[in-house]
Design an enzyme around this catalytic site. Structure first.
Site, PDB file in Angstrom:
ATOM      1  N   LYS A 193      18.017 -10.236 -32.142  1.00  0.00           N
ATOM      2  CA  LYS A 193      19.038  -9.440 -31.449  1.00  0.00           C
ATOM      3  C   LYS A 193      18.603  -8.964 -30.058  1.00  0.00           C
ATOM      4  O   LYS A 193      19.443  -8.801 -29.186  1.00  0.00           O
ATOM      5  CB  LYS A 193      19.417  -8.216 -32.295  1.00  0.00           C
ATOM      6  CG  LYS A 193      20.262  -8.557 -33.511  1.00  0.00           C
ATOM      7  CD  LYS A 193      20.696  -7.304 -34.244  1.00  0.00           C
ATOM      8  CE  LYS A 193      21.381  -7.645 -35.536  1.00  0.00           C
ATOM      9  NZ  LYS A 193      21.835  -6.457 -36.280  1.00  0.00           N
ATOM     10  N   ASP A 207      27.670  -4.001 -34.100  1.00  0.00           N
ATOM     11  CA  ASP A 207      27.093  -3.178 -35.180  1.00  0.00           C
ATOM     12  C   ASP A 207      27.461  -1.713 -34.971  1.00  0.00           C
ATOM     13  O   ASP A 207      27.833  -1.001 -35.896  1.00  0.00           O
ATOM     14  CB  ASP A 207      25.561  -3.269 -35.186  1.00  0.00           C
ATOM     15  CG  ASP A 207      25.058  -4.594 -35.735  1.00  0.00           C
ATOM     16  OD1 ASP A 207      25.779  -5.197 -36.559  1.00  0.00           O
ATOM     17  OD2 ASP A 207      23.958  -5.020 -35.340  1.00  0.00           O
ATOM     18  N   GLY A 249      15.318  -1.477 -35.269  1.00  0.00           N
ATOM     19  CA  GLY A 249      16.371  -2.156 -34.499  1.00  0.00           C
ATOM     20  C   GLY A 249      17.749  -1.582 -34.770  1.00  0.00           C
ATOM     21  O   GLY A 249      18.493  -1.273 -33.841  1.00  0.00           O
ATOM     22  N   ARG A 285       8.607   7.031 -39.744  1.00  0.00           N
ATOM     23  CA  ARG A 285       7.216   6.912 -40.183  1.00  0.00           C
ATOM     24  C   ARG A 285       6.298   6.818 -38.960  1.00  0.00           C
ATOM     25  O   ARG A 285       5.323   7.539 -38.855  1.00  0.00           O
ATOM     26  CB  ARG A 285       7.086   5.666 -41.072  1.00  0.00           C
ATOM     27  CG  ARG A 285       5.687   5.378 -41.541  1.00  0.00           C
ATOM     28  CD  ARG A 285       5.671   4.169 -42.447  1.00  0.00           C
ATOM     29  NE  ARG A 285       6.138   2.951 -41.773  1.00  0.00           N
ATOM     30  CZ  ARG A 285       6.207   1.765 -42.338  1.00  0.00           C
ATOM     31  NH1 ARG A 285       5.849   1.612 -43.609  1.00  0.00           N
ATOM     32  NH2 ARG A 285       6.631   0.707 -41.666  1.00  0.00           N
ATOM     33  N   ILE A 335       5.874   7.849 -35.443  1.00  0.00           N
ATOM     34  CA  ILE A 335       6.480   8.832 -34.534  1.00  0.00           C
ATOM     35  C   ILE A 335       6.655   8.260 -33.127  1.00  0.00           C
ATOM     36  O   ILE A 335       7.602   8.603 -32.424  1.00  0.00           O
ATOM     37  CB  ILE A 335       5.676  10.161 -34.523  1.00  0.00           C
ATOM     38  CG1 ILE A 335       6.351  11.215 -33.646  1.00  0.00           C
ATOM     39  CG2 ILE A 335       4.223   9.953 -34.150  1.00  0.00           C
ATOM     40  CD1 ILE A 335       7.700  11.665 -34.121  1.00  0.00           C
ATOM     41  N   ASP A 336       5.750   7.336 -32.728  1.00  0.00           N
ATOM     42  CA  ASP A 336       5.866   6.770 -31.377  1.00  0.00           C
ATOM     43  C   ASP A 336       7.204   6.047 -31.198  1.00  0.00           C
ATOM     44  O   ASP A 336       7.825   6.112 -30.131  1.00  0.00           O
ATOM     45  CB  ASP A 336       4.677   5.845 -31.054  1.00  0.00           C
ATOM     46  CG  ASP A 336       4.475   4.793 -32.115  1.00  0.00           C
ATOM     47  OD1 ASP A 336       4.760   5.069 -33.307  1.00  0.00           O
ATOM     48  OD2 ASP A 336       4.053   3.664 -31.773  1.00  0.00           O
ATOM     49  N   LYS A 337       7.677   5.398 -32.261  1.00  0.00           N
ATOM     50  CA  LYS A 337       8.959   4.679 -32.138  1.00  0.00           C
ATOM     51  C   LYS A 337      10.128   5.665 -32.063  1.00  0.00           C
ATOM     52  O   LYS A 337      11.099   5.440 -31.341  1.00  0.00           O
ATOM     53  CB  LYS A 337       9.159   3.750 -33.332  1.00  0.00           C
ATOM     54  CG  LYS A 337       8.388   2.454 -33.214  1.00  0.00           C
ATOM     55  CD  LYS A 337       9.086   1.379 -34.038  1.00  0.00           C
ATOM     56  CE  LYS A 337       8.081   0.469 -34.685  1.00  0.00           C
ATOM     57  NZ  LYS A 337       8.616  -0.217 -35.858  1.00  0.00           N
ATOM     58  N   TYR A 396      23.251  -2.121 -47.900  1.00  0.00           N
ATOM     59  CA  TYR A 396      24.385  -2.349 -48.814  1.00  0.00           C
ATOM     60  C   TYR A 396      24.002  -3.183 -50.022  1.00  0.00           C
ATOM     61  O   TYR A 396      24.793  -3.370 -50.939  1.00  0.00           O
ATOM     62  CB  TYR A 396      25.563  -3.001 -48.074  1.00  0.00           C
ATOM     63  CG  TYR A 396      25.192  -4.261 -47.334  1.00  0.00           C
ATOM     64  CD1 TYR A 396      24.881  -4.211 -45.977  1.00  0.00           C
ATOM     65  CD2 TYR A 396      25.135  -5.487 -47.986  1.00  0.00           C
ATOM     66  CE1 TYR A 396      24.525  -5.354 -45.287  1.00  0.00           C
ATOM     67  CE2 TYR A 396      24.779  -6.634 -47.303  1.00  0.00           C
ATOM     68  CZ  TYR A 396      24.469  -6.565 -45.954  1.00  0.00           C
ATOM     69  OH  TYR A 396      24.107  -7.709 -45.289  1.00  0.00           O
ATOM     70  N   GLY A 430      26.237   0.582 -46.414  1.00  0.00           N
ATOM     71  CA  GLY A 430      26.440  -0.148 -45.160  1.00  0.00           C
ATOM     72  C   GLY A 430      27.394  -1.331 -45.252  1.00  0.00           C
ATOM     73  O   GLY A 430      27.533  -2.075 -44.276  1.00  0.00           O
TER      74      GLY A 430
HETATM   75  P1  NDP Z   1      13.508  -2.776 -38.588  1.00  0.00           P
HETATM   76  O1  NDP Z   1      12.484  -3.607 -39.255  1.00  0.00           O
HETATM   77  O2  NDP Z   1      13.767  -2.922 -37.146  1.00  0.00           O
HETATM   78  O3  NDP Z   1      13.164  -1.206 -38.861  1.00  0.00           O
HETATM   79  C1  NDP Z   1      12.771  -0.781 -40.126  1.00  0.00           C
HETATM   80  C2  NDP Z   1      12.762   0.734 -40.191  1.00  0.00           C
HETATM   81  O4  NDP Z   1      12.400   1.117 -41.526  1.00  0.00           O
HETATM   82  C3  NDP Z   1      11.744   1.395 -39.253  1.00  0.00           C
HETATM   83  O5  NDP Z   1      12.176   2.683 -38.911  1.00  0.00           O
HETATM   84  C4  NDP Z   1      10.502   1.461 -40.168  1.00  0.00           C
HETATM   85  O6  NDP Z   1       9.585   2.470 -39.796  1.00  0.00           O
HETATM   86  C5  NDP Z   1      11.154   1.853 -41.477  1.00  0.00           C
HETATM   87  N1  NDP Z   1      10.346   1.472 -42.630  1.00  0.00           N
HETATM   88  C6  NDP Z   1      10.141   0.233 -43.104  1.00  0.00           C
HETATM   89  N2  NDP Z   1       9.357   0.280 -44.209  1.00  0.00           N
HETATM   90  C7  NDP Z   1       9.059   1.584 -44.417  1.00  0.00           C
HETATM   91  C8  NDP Z   1       8.289   2.286 -45.393  1.00  0.00           C
HETATM   92  N3  NDP Z   1       7.673   1.643 -46.391  1.00  0.00           N
HETATM   93  N4  NDP Z   1       8.205   3.627 -45.309  1.00  0.00           N
HETATM   94  C9  NDP Z   1       8.845   4.286 -44.318  1.00  0.00           C
HETATM   95  N5  NDP Z   1       9.588   3.694 -43.356  1.00  0.00           N
HETATM   96  C10 NDP Z   1       9.692   2.352 -43.408  1.00  0.00           C
HETATM   97  O7  NDP Z   1      14.849  -3.015 -39.454  1.00  0.00           O
HETATM   98  P2  NDP Z   1      16.351  -2.780 -38.984  1.00  0.00           P
HETATM   99  O8  NDP Z   1      16.388  -1.532 -38.193  1.00  0.00           O
HETATM  100  O9  NDP Z   1      16.892  -4.020 -38.410  1.00  0.00           O
HETATM  101  O10 NDP Z   1      17.106  -2.563 -40.383  1.00  0.00           O
HETATM  102  C11 NDP Z   1      16.933  -1.386 -41.141  1.00  0.00           C
HETATM  103  C12 NDP Z   1      17.868  -1.398 -42.331  1.00  0.00           C
HETATM  104  O11 NDP Z   1      19.223  -1.392 -41.916  1.00  0.00           O
HETATM  105  C13 NDP Z   1      17.683  -2.649 -43.177  1.00  0.00           C
HETATM  106  O12 NDP Z   1      17.526  -2.241 -44.495  1.00  0.00           O
HETATM  107  C14 NDP Z   1      18.962  -3.426 -43.016  1.00  0.00           C
HETATM  108  O13 NDP Z   1      19.346  -4.016 -44.234  1.00  0.00           O
HETATM  109  C15 NDP Z   1      19.968  -2.349 -42.633  1.00  0.00           C
HETATM  110  N6  NDP Z   1      21.010  -2.887 -41.731  1.00  0.00           N
HETATM  111  C16 NDP Z   1      22.316  -2.876 -42.160  1.00  0.00           C
HETATM  112  C17 NDP Z   1      23.311  -3.367 -41.356  1.00  0.00           C
HETATM  113  C18 NDP Z   1      24.723  -3.343 -41.837  1.00  0.00           C
HETATM  114  O14 NDP Z   1      25.573  -4.041 -41.260  1.00  0.00           O
HETATM  115  N7  NDP Z   1      25.035  -2.568 -42.843  1.00  0.00           N
HETATM  116  C19 NDP Z   1      23.038  -3.910 -40.017  1.00  0.00           C
HETATM  117  C20 NDP Z   1      21.639  -3.865 -39.653  1.00  0.00           C
HETATM  118  C21 NDP Z   1      20.676  -3.368 -40.509  1.00  0.00           C
HETATM  119  P3  NDP Z   1       8.382   2.153 -38.752  1.00  0.00           P
HETATM  120  O15 NDP Z   1       9.004   2.210 -37.395  1.00  0.00           O
HETATM  121  O16 NDP Z   1       7.414   3.225 -38.996  1.00  0.00           O
HETATM  122  O17 NDP Z   1       7.870   0.787 -39.103  1.00  0.00           O
END
Ligand code: NDP
Length: 300
Positions: free
Chosen positions: A83, A119, A146, A168, A170-172, A241, A262
């Site tokens: 994306k 989105d 993302g 998780r 904090i920098d992000k 979802y 979702g």
């Molecule tokens: P990314 O991989 O970009 O981000 C993942 C996020 O989840 C980050 O904030 C990450 O934290 C956190 N995370 C992952 N694993 C853990 C863990 N074990 N403990 C704590 N935090 C965790 O994914 P996306 O942002 O693209 O997607 C996130 C969710 O949104 C997905 O589950 C996806 O299915 C859903 N989604 C749904 C859509 C819809 O149309 N309904 C559209 C897009 C996404 P950190 O930064 O610390 O790694």
């Protein structure tokens, strides 16, 4: 690989799909996407003769985009992990998508593809139809990946008063807050580390769960395990979802807080993309029909 070869590779395995009018989605992995249901139903309803095909692609994203354009593909969705990376290959990017920094929809123009982010509008529509307003509300976002970028921008665009971003890493959360805070919004976005969640002042919040915690059946609550924290929600959304009910959703239901998953966001981002491709308006009856098919496919 030449563009002709790339095109051959793209349609390999889809030879049985007969259409002169292809739409599609680029991503990796992509096998389980539900998007063909949305777009093929719209095509049938409007007699458009279009077929929507998932293309599992590798790193040659630019070549695939070029080849799709040369071969007349009218519109594409772009999903994880492309994306952000697709932006350099577009002739233009819609202002909102630019601010989000991610594109999930490519619309064919005379000069190339123009990028949009549906989105964000998809999520907004799914929240609005419950009667919940974003304007002047305080929001807690869990996650800063993302998808959270589109959520944060939605909060900004539709006038949320204050937005706490807990993540998780904090920098992000800090980087996302910095990107969203500007002169107009001042310090509306506040990054919060998981350890310091108690610094979020007591109040009533819309909580939007944007982490991937909950995708696995063994996952518990995301980030914060203190049930009292979640009592502050007046409305909640989990972007996940599948499964239909994550631990977060079950927790909200037990607390008697209105919550959605979702799936409607997915539905509306697809409908909005198709409306851009075909310059049509999908009405409530068709929307409901598509939604029931998604539910049938996913949860039954
Ligand atoms: P990314 O991989 O970009 O981000 C993942 C996020 O989840 C980050 O904030 C990450 O934290 C956190 N995370 C992952 N694993 C853990 C863990 N074990 N403990 C704590 N935090 C965790 O994914 P996306 O942002 O693209 O997607 C996130 C969710 O949104 C997905 O589950 C996806 O299915 C859903 N989604 C749904 C859509 C819809 O149309 N309904 C559209 C897009 C996404 P950190 O930064 O610390 O790694």
């Amino acid at each position: 690989m030449s563009n002709a070869d790339i095109w051959e590779k793209i349609i390999e395995g889809y030879k049985e799909v007969k259409s002169d009018n292809y739409l599609g989605i680029f991503g990796y992995p992509i096998k389980h996407t539900l998007s063909p249901i949305i777009h093929d139903m719209i095509s049938d309803e409007f007699s458009l003769g279009e077929r929507y095909i998932p293309f599992e692609i590798d790193e040659n994203l630019g070549e695939y985009v070029k080849s799709a354009y040369e071969n007349g593909i009218k519109g594409l969705n772009i999903t994880v992990p492309f994306k952000e990376r697709v932006i350099p290959y577009l002739c233009e990017v819609d202002d909102d998508a630019k601010k989000i920094g991610a594109v999930n929809t490519l619309v064919r123009t005379d000069k190339g593809y123009k990028g949009y982010n549906t989105d964000m509008e998809g999520l907004y529509r799914s929240i609005k139809e419950t009667g919940t307003e974003i304007k002047d509300k305080e929001v807690i976002m869990l996650g800063a990946g993302g998808a959270a970028r589109a959520v944060a921008f939605m909060c900004k665009k539709y006038g949320a008063k204050k937005i706490y971003i807990i993540n998780r890493s904090i920098d992000k959360a800090a980087a996302l807050s910095d990107d969203m805070n500007d002169k107009e919004t001042l310090k509306k976005f506040i990054p919060v580390s998981v350890d310091e969640y108690n610094t979020v002042s007591n109040g009533k919040y819309i909580i939007i769960q944007c982490t991937s915690v909950g995708l696995k059946s063994e996952d518990g609550l995301p980030l914060i395990h203190d049930i009292n924290f979640y009592r502050q929600a007046e409305f909640a959304v989990d972007l996940i979802y599948n499964p239909a009910k994550t631990c977060f959703i079950k927790c909200m239901e037990e607390l008697g807080i209105p919550v959605i998953n979702g799936l409607k966001m997915l539905l509306y981002q697809g409908i909005i993309a198709n409306e851009l491709w075909n310059n049509i308006e999908v009405d409530a009856t068709l929307t409901e029909k598509i939604y029931s098919n998604l539910i049938k496919k996913l949860y039954r």
